[in-house]
Design a protein around this motif. Sequence first.
Motif, PDB file in Angstrom:
ATOM      1  N   LEU A 219      -4.559   5.869 -14.782  1.00 30.84           N
ATOM      2  CA  LEU A 219      -3.561   6.681 -14.079  1.00 30.84           C
ATOM      3  C   LEU A 219      -4.208   7.560 -13.016  1.00 30.84           C
ATOM      4  O   LEU A 219      -3.655   7.748 -11.934  1.00 30.84           O
ATOM      5  N   ASP A 220      -5.386   8.107 -13.305  1.00 31.30           N
ATOM      6  CA  ASP A 220      -6.076   8.956 -12.332  1.00 31.30           C
ATOM      7  C   ASP A 220      -6.385   8.194 -11.054  1.00 31.30           C
ATOM      8  O   ASP A 220      -6.368   8.758  -9.967  1.00 31.30           O
ATOM      9  N   LYS A 221      -6.667   6.917 -11.176  1.00 29.67           N
ATOM     10  CA  LYS A 221      -7.006   6.111 -10.002  1.00 29.67           C
ATOM     11  C   LYS A 221      -5.782   5.767  -9.169  1.00 29.67           C
ATOM     12  O   LYS A 221      -5.887   5.566  -7.968  1.00 29.67           O
ATOM     13  N   HIS A 222      -4.621   5.668  -9.816  1.00 36.00           N
ATOM     14  CA  HIS A 222      -3.439   5.182  -9.126  1.00 36.00           C
ATOM     15  C   HIS A 222      -2.439   6.258  -8.712  1.00 36.00           C
ATOM     16  O   HIS A 222      -1.630   6.006  -7.819  1.00 36.00           O
ATOM     17  N   LEU A 223      -2.472   7.414  -9.359  1.00 28.07           N
ATOM     18  CA  LEU A 223      -1.498   8.445  -8.988  1.00 28.07           C
ATOM     19  C   LEU A 223      -1.759   8.940  -7.575  1.00 28.07           C
ATOM     20  O   LEU A 223      -2.903   9.178  -7.197  1.00 28.07           O
ATOM     21  N   PRO A 224      -0.699   9.103  -6.793  1.00 29.97           N
ATOM     22  CA  PRO A 224      -0.882   9.611  -5.436  1.00 29.97           C
ATOM     23  C   PRO A 224      -1.387  11.047  -5.462  1.00 29.97           C
ATOM     24  O   PRO A 224      -0.972  11.846  -6.283  1.00 29.97           O
TER      25      PRO A 224
ATOM     26  N   ALA B 265       0.853  -1.185   0.000  1.00 25.11           N
ATOM     27  CA  ALA B 265       0.000   0.000   0.000  1.00 25.11           C
ATOM     28  C   ALA B 265       0.891   1.237   0.000  1.00 25.11           C
ATOM     29  O   ALA B 265       2.104   1.140   0.038  1.00 25.11           O
ATOM     30  N   GLY B 266       0.285   2.394  -0.034  1.00 28.38           N
ATOM     31  CA  GLY B 266       1.034   3.635   0.084  1.00 28.38           C
ATOM     32  C   GLY B 266       1.634   4.112  -1.221  1.00 28.38           C
ATOM     33  O   GLY B 266       1.229   3.700  -2.317  1.00 28.38           O
ATOM     34  N   LEU B 267       2.623   4.982  -1.105  1.00 25.67           N
ATOM     35  CA  LEU B 267       3.220   5.616  -2.275  1.00 25.67           C
ATOM     36  C   LEU B 267       3.907   4.626  -3.204  1.00 25.67           C
ATOM     37  O   LEU B 267       3.819   4.752  -4.424  1.00 25.67           O
ATOM     38  N   VAL B 268       4.598   3.654  -2.639  1.00 25.42           N
ATOM     39  CA  VAL B 268       5.294   2.679  -3.469  1.00 25.42           C
ATOM     40  C   VAL B 268       4.303   1.978  -4.389  1.00 25.42           C
ATOM     41  O   VAL B 268       4.507   1.891  -5.602  1.00 25.42           O
ATOM     42  N   SER B 269       3.225   1.504  -3.836  1.00 22.81           N
ATOM     43  CA  SER B 269       2.216   0.814  -4.630  1.00 22.81           C
ATOM     44  C   SER B 269       1.566   1.743  -5.654  1.00 22.81           C
ATOM     45  O   SER B 269       1.326   1.357  -6.796  1.00 22.81           O
ATOM     46  N   ALA B 270       1.285   2.971  -5.227  1.00 27.78           N
ATOM     47  CA  ALA B 270       0.641   3.922  -6.139  1.00 27.78           C
ATOM     48  C   ALA B 270       1.535   4.217  -7.339  1.00 27.78           C
ATOM     49  O   ALA B 270       1.072   4.225  -8.483  1.00 27.78           O
ATOM     50  N   TYR B 271       2.822   4.445  -7.093  1.00 24.58           N
ATOM     51  CA  TYR B 271       3.734   4.721  -8.205  1.00 24.58           C
ATOM     52  C   TYR B 271       3.940   3.487  -9.070  1.00 24.58           C
ATOM     53  O   TYR B 271       4.003   3.581 -10.292  1.00 24.58           O
ATOM     54  N   TYR B 272       4.034   2.326  -8.464  1.00 24.52           N
ATOM     55  CA  TYR B 272       4.202   1.092  -9.229  1.00 24.52           C
ATOM     56  C   TYR B 272       2.986   0.853 -10.129  1.00 24.52           C
ATOM     57  O   TYR B 272       3.130   0.541 -11.310  1.00 24.52           O
ATOM     58  N   SER B 273       1.792   1.028  -9.571  1.00 25.14           N
ATOM     59  CA  SER B 273       0.564   0.863 -10.361  1.00 25.14           C
ATOM     60  C   SER B 273       0.485   1.891 -11.476  1.00 25.14           C
ATOM     61  O   SER B 273       0.068   1.587 -12.598  1.00 25.14           O
ATOM     62  N   SER B 274       0.887   3.125 -11.189  1.00 26.77           N
ATOM     63  CA  SER B 274       0.873   4.174 -12.204  1.00 26.77           C
ATOM     64  C   SER B 274       1.836   3.851 -13.341  1.00 26.77           C
ATOM     65  O   SER B 274       1.512   4.043 -14.517  1.00 26.77           O
ATOM     66  N   LEU B 275       3.020   3.359 -13.001  1.00 24.46           N
ATOM     67  CA  LEU B 275       3.982   2.982 -14.035  1.00 24.46           C
ATOM     68  C   LEU B 275       3.473   1.799 -14.850  1.00 24.46           C
ATOM     69  O   LEU B 275       3.685   1.740 -16.070  1.00 24.46           O
ATOM     70  N   THR B 276       2.786   0.867 -14.202  1.00 25.61           N
ATOM     71  CA  THR B 276       2.188  -0.259 -14.925  1.00 25.61           C
ATOM     72  C   THR B 276       1.137   0.236 -15.916  1.00 25.61           C
ATOM     73  O   THR B 276       1.091  -0.204 -17.069  1.00 25.61           O
TER      74      THR B 276
END
Length: 127
Positions: A105-110, A46-57
Amino acid sequence: MESLLPHIDAAMERLEPVVAAAGGLPAGRTLRATVGSTEKTTGKAAGLVSAYYSSLTDLKSGVTDLVAAVRDMAKKYDRLEDLNQMSAAQLQKYMQDTTADFDQLDKHLPTGSAGGSGSGSGGGSGS
């Protein structure tokens, strides 16, 4: 566009070893929750790591789909004049998968105080 893919992969690889071993004090627990990982991450934390990883995916999927759509259009429309005859509906059909990926991207970006983009200044002191 395709030349972006290795850079996206490299960014994802850099996120994998991010570990927040911040200790058990309240500030450490907050940092760990914000960063979101106490062990190696593959996008499941969870958190920023997951959000950035999901955004990059999402970004990688969007770029891959965009490259495929442009290649398909290039096969079908040999000349620029032919491409100019394409209707908006045809273009939308080619870009449908790409649009869906980029919309994610809108859903995953922090967002909010934990991350996101913006400008400003901050200060502090420490020892």
